[in-house]
Design a protein around this motif. Structure first.
Motif, short mmCIF file in Angstrom:
data_model
loop_
_atom_site.label_atom_id
_atom_site.label_comp_id
_atom_site.label_asym_id
_atom_site.label_seq_id
_atom_site.Cartn_x
_atom_site.Cartn_y
_atom_site.Cartn_z
N LEU A 80 1.03 -1.23 -0.10
CA LEU A 80 0.03 -0.19 -0.11
C LEU A 80 0.80 1.37 0.03
O LEU A 80 1.90 1.29 0.88
CB LEU A 80 -0.81 -0.05 1.26
CG LEU A 80 -2.39 1.07 1.43
CD1 LEU A 80 -3.19 0.13 2.15
CD2 LEU A 80 -1.86 2.26 2.08
N SER A 81 0.54 2.20 -0.98
CA SER A 81 1.28 3.37 -0.90
C SER A 81 0.48 4.59 -1.07
O SER A 81 -0.60 4.40 -1.36
CB SER A 81 2.44 3.18 -2.19
OG SER A 81 1.55 3.40 -3.45
N LEU A 82 0.99 5.94 -0.52
CA LEU A 82 0.25 7.06 -0.49
C LEU A 82 1.37 7.97 -1.20
O LEU A 82 2.56 7.92 -0.84
CB LEU A 82 -0.19 7.29 1.05
CG LEU A 82 -1.30 6.61 1.52
CD1 LEU A 82 -0.84 5.53 2.29
CD2 LEU A 82 -2.06 7.71 2.44
N GLN A 83 0.73 8.87 -1.97
CA GLN A 83 1.69 10.10 -2.46
C GLN A 83 0.78 11.17 -2.77
O GLN A 83 -0.32 11.05 -2.89
CB GLN A 83 2.32 9.57 -3.61
CG GLN A 83 1.60 9.39 -4.98
CD GLN A 83 2.14 8.87 -6.07
OE1 GLN A 83 2.34 7.84 -6.29
NE2 GLN A 83 2.66 9.85 -6.95
N GLU A 84 1.35 12.42 -2.57
CA GLU A 84 0.67 13.63 -3.16
C GLU A 84 0.37 13.51 -4.47
O GLU A 84 1.05 13.33 -5.43
CB GLU A 84 1.60 14.92 -2.60
CG GLU A 84 1.06 16.11 -2.68
CD GLU A 84 1.97 17.21 -2.47
OE1 GLU A 84 2.38 17.46 -1.28
OE2 GLU A 84 2.26 18.27 -3.34
N ASP A 89 -3.18 19.01 -0.90
CA ASP A 89 -4.44 18.58 -0.27
C ASP A 89 -5.02 17.35 -0.98
O ASP A 89 -6.05 16.83 -0.73
CB ASP A 89 -5.43 19.70 0.24
CG ASP A 89 -5.93 20.28 -1.19
OD1 ASP A 89 -5.40 19.84 -2.13
OD2 ASP A 89 -7.03 20.93 -0.92
N GLU A 90 -4.24 16.75 -2.04
CA GLU A 90 -4.81 15.86 -2.76
C GLU A 90 -3.90 14.37 -2.62
O GLU A 90 -2.60 14.57 -2.64
CB GLU A 90 -4.86 16.20 -4.30
CG GLU A 90 -5.77 17.43 -4.49
CD GLU A 90 -7.20 16.50 -5.09
OE1 GLU A 90 -7.52 15.56 -5.20
OE2 GLU A 90 -8.21 17.48 -5.22
N VAL A 91 -4.34 13.37 -2.19
CA VAL A 91 -3.57 12.07 -2.13
C VAL A 91 -4.07 10.92 -2.88
O VAL A 91 -5.15 10.73 -3.07
CB VAL A 91 -3.53 11.71 -0.60
CG1 VAL A 91 -2.79 10.42 -0.08
CG2 VAL A 91 -3.19 12.99 0.31
#
Length: 318
Positions: A80-84, A89-91
């Motif tokens: 699982l990965s998260l990035q701008e 304010d958007e992911v």
């Protein structure tokens, strides 16, 4: 007088062609080892290639990526990965494909939404949810391989027209060498192989080609200038002529990449590591693979005589 940075002194006389057989053996050994490791270990394909779910979320303020990652990282949903994504304010959240049917994928999405709402608050807005199935993943693999193949073919044609076919073969051999060793690097390290890595490999192809063309341009100039010089001696002279430029370009590029590796964070880590590896082997291959191939294949000096000025005779290097 302005001070100039030099990593190597002027007028070097390093006998690169003297170790060409050793360098070729090393390159061939590493290429074979990389192919074997690809079959044995394989690549750690990311969601782009394995399939999974993309979730785009908008937070009330600047997104706390680290806090959101902690909130969903312990859910047991695998990679699982998260990035701008586009703005602060958007992911964009990527989750690997869950075992089971569409209901299992949707259930995972709901669990993630619930965890993020607890971490961020009710102001979070989920703007997009997309499922990347195996068919789409297969299309991305084919598109990536096609892009790489077309890039190599275009380089082959470009060098052939600009120089001679021996130069074209040498340049493509160096590029294939760089690509195979990059795949081997990812097989050994287990770093995630995703679409950004495909972009990194295409960038490496361009970087390595640029280094090779610089050396080849000097070889062509010297072929016109030193008509009676032995090809082995002429290749050594050409590489030494461009050695300062080659090492300085690689050094400054590596400085920027190392800075990105230190402060860039995990999102671009794979891309940066691929680029660092690619700059090192691209510099190596332009000297120890692309140039010696000309010695093995031979070069027709007559092909470069048509543009030579009348009366230009041989001259020995200083």
């Amino acid at each position: 007088m302005a001070w100039k940075l030099k990593l190597v002194p002027d007028n070097t006389h390093v006998p690169f062609m003297g170790v060409r057989n050793l360098a070729f053996g090393l390159s061939a050994g590493l290429a074979i080892l990389s192919i074997v490791l690809l079959f044995v270990l394989g690549l750690n394909f990311g969601i782009d290639f394995r399939g999974g779910t993309l979730i785009q979320a908008k937070t009330p303020g600047v997104a706390n990526i680290a806090g959101m990652r902690d909130a969903v990282g312990s859910l047991g949903l695998g990679d699982l990965s998260l990035q701008e994504f586009g703005s602060a304010d958007e992911v964009l959240i990527r989750v690997e494909r869950q075992v089971g049917d569409a209901a299992e994928q949707q259930a995972a999405v709901e669990v993630i939404k619930e965890a993020l709402e607890k971490a961020v608050g009710s102001g979070i807005e989920f703007r997009r949810v997309e499922f990347v199935g195996p068919q789409v993943s297969g299309e991305l693999v084919r598109a990536g391989a096609l892009a790489l193949g077309l890039a190599l073919a275009a380089m082959l044609v470009y060098i052939w027209f600009r120089f001679e076919w021996q130069f074209s073969v040498g340049a493509v051999m160096a590029l294939v060498h760089d690509v195979i060793l990059t795949f081997g690097f990812f097989a050994v390290t287990g770093l995630e192989f995703n679409l950004s890595i495909v972009a990194a490999i295409l960038t490496i192809v361009g970087y390595s080609m640029n280094d090779t063309v610089v050396v080849y341009d000097r070889v062509r100039e010297n072929l016109r200038k030193y008509k009676k010089m032995e090809l082995r001696e002429l290749l050594d002279l050409s590489i030494n002529d461009t050695l300062s430029r080659t090492t300085l370009t690689s050094f400054t590029t590596l400085l920027a990449l190392i800075a990105l590796a230190v402060v860039g964070g995990p999102v671009i880590a794979g891309f940066v590591m691929a680029m660092i590896w690619g700059v090192v082997i691209g510099t190596y291959s332009s000297i120890f693979v692309a140039a010696p191939v000309l010695l093995y294949l031979g070069v027709r000096r007559q092909a470069f005589d048509k543009n030579t000025e009348e009366g230009a005779g041989d001259a020995n290097p200083a």
